[in-house]
Design an enzyme around this catalytic site. Structure first.
Site, PDB file in Angstrom:
ATOM      1  N   HIS A  72       4.997  20.056  10.170  1.00 24.88           N
ATOM      2  CA  HIS A  72       3.788  19.454   9.616  1.00 24.88           C
ATOM      3  C   HIS A  72       2.858  19.086  10.767  1.00 24.88           C
ATOM      4  O   HIS A  72       3.234  18.368  11.672  1.00 24.88           O
ATOM      5  CB  HIS A  72       4.131  18.209   8.782  1.00 24.88           C
ATOM      6  CG  HIS A  72       4.603  18.550   7.399  1.00 24.88           C
ATOM      7  ND1 HIS A  72       4.014  18.052   6.259  1.00 24.88           N
ATOM      8  CD2 HIS A  72       5.583  19.385   6.975  1.00 24.88           C
ATOM      9  CE1 HIS A  72       4.621  18.544   5.192  1.00 24.88           C
ATOM     10  NE2 HIS A  72       5.591  19.355   5.592  1.00 24.88           N
ATOM     11  N   TYR A 201      -0.508   9.396   2.563  1.00 25.26           N
ATOM     12  CA  TYR A 201      -0.278   7.942   2.617  1.00 25.26           C
ATOM     13  C   TYR A 201      -1.500   7.305   1.965  1.00 25.26           C
ATOM     14  O   TYR A 201      -2.591   7.367   2.514  1.00 25.26           O
ATOM     15  CB  TYR A 201      -0.167   7.456   4.061  1.00 25.26           C
ATOM     16  CG  TYR A 201       1.117   7.849   4.771  1.00 25.26           C
ATOM     17  CD1 TYR A 201       1.295   9.132   5.292  1.00 25.26           C
ATOM     18  CD2 TYR A 201       2.139   6.920   4.950  1.00 25.26           C
ATOM     19  CE1 TYR A 201       2.473   9.476   5.956  1.00 25.26           C
ATOM     20  CE2 TYR A 201       3.315   7.256   5.616  1.00 25.26           C
ATOM     21  CZ  TYR A 201       3.476   8.532   6.114  1.00 25.26           C
ATOM     22  OH  TYR A 201       4.635   8.871   6.778  1.00 25.26           O
ATOM     23  N   PRO A 290      10.203   1.465   6.318  1.00 20.43           N
ATOM     24  CA  PRO A 290      10.171   2.936   6.348  1.00 20.43           C
ATOM     25  C   PRO A 290       8.814   3.570   6.652  1.00 20.43           C
ATOM     26  O   PRO A 290       8.784   4.716   7.101  1.00 20.43           O
ATOM     27  CB  PRO A 290      10.633   3.323   4.936  1.00 20.43           C
ATOM     28  CG  PRO A 290      10.378   2.129   4.080  1.00 20.43           C
ATOM     29  CD  PRO A 290      10.526   0.934   4.980  1.00 20.43           C
ATOM     30  N   LYS A 294      10.112   5.970  11.320  1.00 22.43           N
ATOM     31  CA  LYS A 294      10.602   5.815  12.690  1.00 22.43           C
ATOM     32  C   LYS A 294      12.124   5.627  12.790  1.00 22.43           C
ATOM     33  O   LYS A 294      12.704   5.822  13.869  1.00 22.43           O
ATOM     34  CB  LYS A 294       9.916   4.609  13.364  1.00 22.43           C
ATOM     35  CG  LYS A 294       8.534   4.918  13.874  1.00 22.43           C
ATOM     36  CD  LYS A 294       8.573   5.706  15.166  1.00 22.43           C
ATOM     37  CE  LYS A 294       7.311   6.506  15.433  1.00 22.43           C
ATOM     38  NZ  LYS A 294       7.323   7.846  14.830  1.00 22.43           N
ATOM     39  N   TYR A 382       3.105   8.557  15.649  1.00 24.83           N
ATOM     40  CA  TYR A 382       3.766   9.238  14.527  1.00 24.83           C
ATOM     41  C   TYR A 382       4.610  10.409  15.022  1.00 24.83           C
ATOM     42  O   TYR A 382       5.739  10.615  14.560  1.00 24.83           O
ATOM     43  CB  TYR A 382       2.709   9.724  13.530  1.00 24.83           C
ATOM     44  CG  TYR A 382       3.253  10.071  12.162  1.00 24.83           C
ATOM     45  CD1 TYR A 382       3.143   9.170  11.098  1.00 24.83           C
ATOM     46  CD2 TYR A 382       3.893  11.292  11.921  1.00 24.83           C
ATOM     47  CE1 TYR A 382       3.655   9.480   9.843  1.00 24.83           C
ATOM     48  CE2 TYR A 382       4.403  11.603  10.676  1.00 24.83           C
ATOM     49  CZ  TYR A 382       4.277  10.700   9.643  1.00 24.83           C
ATOM     50  OH  TYR A 382       4.791  11.009   8.402  1.00 24.83           O
TER      51      TYR A 382
HETATM   52  C1  DHB Z   1       9.377   9.923   4.229  1.00 27.85           C
HETATM   53  C2  DHB Z   1       9.663   8.599   4.482  1.00 27.85           C
HETATM   54  C3  DHB Z   1       8.802   7.852   5.239  1.00 27.85           C
HETATM   55  O1  DHB Z   1       9.059   6.567   5.502  1.00 27.85           O
HETATM   56  C4  DHB Z   1       7.637   8.388   5.758  1.00 27.85           C
HETATM   57  O2  DHB Z   1       6.802   7.615   6.482  1.00 27.85           O
HETATM   58  C5  DHB Z   1       7.364   9.704   5.513  1.00 27.85           C
HETATM   59  C6  DHB Z   1       8.242  10.469   4.751  1.00 27.85           C
HETATM   60  C7  DHB Z   1      10.291  10.716   3.395  1.00 27.85           C
HETATM   61  O3  DHB Z   1      11.356  10.211   3.018  1.00 27.85           O
HETATM   62  O4  DHB Z   1       9.953  11.855   3.075  1.00 27.85           O
END
Ligand code: DHB
Length: 388
Positions: A72, A201, A290, A294, A382
């Site tokens: 990605h 997001y 989440p 990270k 990221y």
């Molecule tokens: C996923 C989880 C995340 O916390 C994130 O920032 C991006 C993707 C996932 O589980 O796909």
């Protein structure tokens, strides 16, 4: 039994550490209280940083990350009804890969077992002793109920947020730095095609949503919910309605929902990461919320540092790197703590948010997406800061 390094936990951190140690000629034993099947089928994170993929490729040039995984090159931040793309390669020359954690685990388990790694499932660590000596021990109970003591030169806690190794290092299991958040994620897996090419997001007036993916046939999506939400309280229709209301501008492709869970949000860093002949890596050492993905990447970064330090200690009797491990690991850990907290607070709606707070968040998001410096800051974090 006796080994050089006793690794508690067969997650990404423990397995990759056993590989890096074996590469340096250092024998280890990895134990995990779970079964192989449970380890391989627990759904966790999905995003790998560039540095994580580079390491997995160095470990196995034929890794399925490069065939089954999906590169990605950006994400979309959506707010006030508009999407804004963050172009990773254009900004920082790096990318991320969508490749589920349990696939990394399947690959690493097959690789380690194929290489003859002593890897024991269903073995529960109960206590760690004598880490101030050169013969620390891990006391364990096997699935059959037998007691087994592992004596080692060094003990590593890669055993997750309820670590048994942590209290031996920090004095008690809770000493450290904590933050709680007034929300959680409601996560689903659905059998449907992707709704968008890249992850979205979305900061919406109704709260946050993340549209992620797993494969061409399976999608992962999350929406902000209350920390005590019951994953079974909503009908599929209510789940789709909630998700759809939070990504205005995109029509989600719906399908059967075959898994649902609620993920808690916590930030934590243990106040000691190493004491004598024991050290912590991954979730045993720290937890991040989440947002920004990270967790696993940070665990793997810890392991790269610790592997180097153990190699110096155990093959050259050089203590300098192990003495510096906690401080060096902490620098990245706190950058990741900040990034995860920042993405979380910028994108979610606090239960007591005022109109001022909503507009301030939009101002914050705008100052990121409308500035190349802002977008680069996000892209650098990221895709993962380089490991030095
Ligand atoms: C996923 C989880 C995340 O916390 C994130 O920032 C991006 C993707 C996932 O589980 O796909």
């Amino acid at each position: 039994i006796r080994t050089r390094v006793a690794i508690v936990g067969a997650g990404p951190a423990g397995l990759i550490l056993s590989h890096l140690l074996a590469d340096a000629g250092i024998e280890s034993i990895v134990i995990d209280q779970r079964s192989r099947d449970e380890i391989e089928h627990t759904i966790r994170a999905g995003i790998l940083e560039q540095g994580t993929v580079d390491l997995l490729t160095a470990i196995d040039p034929n890794t399925r990350v490069n065939t089954v995984g999906d590169r990605h090159d950006g994400i979309e931040l959506r707010f006030q009804g508009e999407g804004h793309r963050i172009d990773f390669p254009g900004l920082v020359g790096r990318s991320v890969w969508l490749y589920p954690q349990h696939e990394v685990l399947k690959d690493m388990l097959a690789l380690r077992l194929g290489a003859g790694q002593d890897l024991r499932f269903g073995v529960t660590a109960t206590r760690v002793e004598d880490i101030d000596s050169e013969r620390p021990r891990v006391l364990t109970t096997t699935a059959a109920g037998e007691e087994l003591t592992i004596e080692a030169d060094f003990v590593v806690g890669a055993d997750g947020s309820r670590s048994v190794v942590r209290p031996a290092i920090t004095g008690d299991s809770r000493s450290g730095f904590f933050r709680e958040y007034p929300f959680a994620w409601f996560g689903i897996l659905t059998e449907a095609p992707p709704s968008a090419e890249e992850l979205i997001y979305s900061n919406s007036p109704n709260g946050f949503a993340l549209i992620s993916q797993r494969s061409p046939e399976v999608q992962r999506m999350y929406f902000q919910c209350a920390p005590d939400a019951d994953p079974n309280a909503l009908s599929e229709e209510q789940i789709w309605e909630t998700l759809q209301s939070r990504v205005p501008g995109t029509t989600l492709k719906e399908g059967p929902i075959f898994q649902r869970d609620v993920l808690r949000f916590r930030s934590f860093v243990a106040n000691e990461l190493r004491h004598g002949r024991a050290a912590l890596v991954g979730d045993a050492a720290h937890t991040v919320p989440p947002t920004g993905a990270k967790g696993m990447n940070l665990a793997i970064a810890d392991v790269m540092l610790l592997a180097r330090a153990l190699r110096a200690l155990l093959t050259e009797n050089d203590e300098r790197l192990i003495d510096g491990y906690a401080e060096q690991a902490s620098r990245r850990i706190w950058k990741a703590q900040h990034f995860s907290w920042w993405m979380t607070s910028m994108l979610h709606t606090a239960p007591d948010a005022s109109e001022f707070d909503h507009l301030r968040q939009a101002g914050e998001l705008r100052s990121v997406v409308e500035s190349e410096a802002g977008r680069s800051f996000l892209a650098e974090a990221y895709t993962g800061w380089p490991i030095d």
